[in-house]
Motif scaffolding. Structure first.
Motif: not given
Length: 260
Positions: A11-13, A46, A202-205, A217, A220, A224, A242
């Motif tokens: 989802f992020s990277d 994700r 970390s960075r979650k929705s 993401p 955030r 985070s 992350h």
């Protein structure tokens, strides 16, 4: 715990570190920034993610683990639900099995016992493709804690040493914003179960639900860091992140204030 996703669709990277050389550079960069553990995964978890074949997942993670192990002695965690992938990862140099299904796959418990590795048992309601459709709990904290204890007992029953078992409440895995906040507020109850606890927020929705401006993401970071500090305050053993450099700095300041 620094995140290294050797996937095209995380989802992020997703796609950034799919090439083993790019993954190696990223892993070494995270170590340089202060990571204590590297968590390498080859299958996205994700919401809505599609499964990956065993062969494809092994092809993604084993060359990267081999290269990372050749360059550093830092602990490597394999983020997988598949026993065969875990076995291949351990042969390549990993020493921790991070399983979002808490060793629920056929043969997973027995494989973990045979490998003698550390295992991280995570709570998830449902499975990645559908887990965010309509998550429901009568008491999310009590139900998550009960599940984690049951899975730890199942692992011990087949020979996994108690000192090898970690727990993860599974922030964002089959949980609404309210469920995630309730778990973050009650992390001390998860810690009180008596096992090392990993927190992954970390960075979650759910962070974007608190700050709608943080749609991407990468936007955030503040949320985070707040979650990581909440975990540290509750006594978790590790945070899976992350943004390693920023998290290390935040934790150092938090620790310095505590010592004053």
């Amino acid at each position: 715990m620094g995140i290294v996703n050797a996937t095209p669709d995380s989802f992020s990277d997703g796609g950034l570190f799919e090439d083993p050389d790019a993954g190696l550079d990223h892993a070494l960069r995270l170590v340089g920034q202060g990571a204590d553990i590297l968590d390498i995964g080859g299958e996205s978890s994700r919401p809505g993610a599609e499964p990956v074949s065993e062969a494809d997942e092994i092809a993604r993670v084993v060359p990267l683990i081999t290269q990372v192990r050749a360059r550093t002695s830092f602990p490597i965690s394999i983020d997988t639900v598949k026993p065969a992938v875990a076995r291949a990862a351990m042969a390549a140099g990993a020493s921790i099995w991070n399983d979002i299904t808490a060793l629920s796959a056929p043969g997973a418990l027995e494989t973990a016992a045979d490998l003698g590795c550390d295992v991280i048992l995570m709570h998830m309601q449902g499975e990645p493709r559908t887990m965010q459709a309509a998550p429901h709990y009568d008491d999310v904290v009590a139900e998550v804690c009960a599940f984690l204890v049951a899975r730890a007992d199942a692992a011990k029953a087949v020979g996994v040493a108690r000192e090898r078992i970690w727990l993860d409440p599974g922030i964002g895995f089959g949980k609404t914003l309210e469920h995630n906040l309730a778990l973050l507020a009650a992390l001390d109850q998860v810690v009180a179960l008596g096992f090392p606890v990993l927190l992954g927020a970390s960075r979650k929705s759910f962070l974007a639900k608190l700050d709608p401006a943080a749609k991407a993401p990468a936007h955030r970071l503040g949320g985070s860091l707040a979650a990581a500090l909440a975990g540290a305050s509750a006594g978790v053993t590790a945070v899976r992140v992350h943004d390693v450099a920023e998290t290390v700095q935040a934790l150092r300041v938090w620790e310095a204030v505590k010592r004053t």
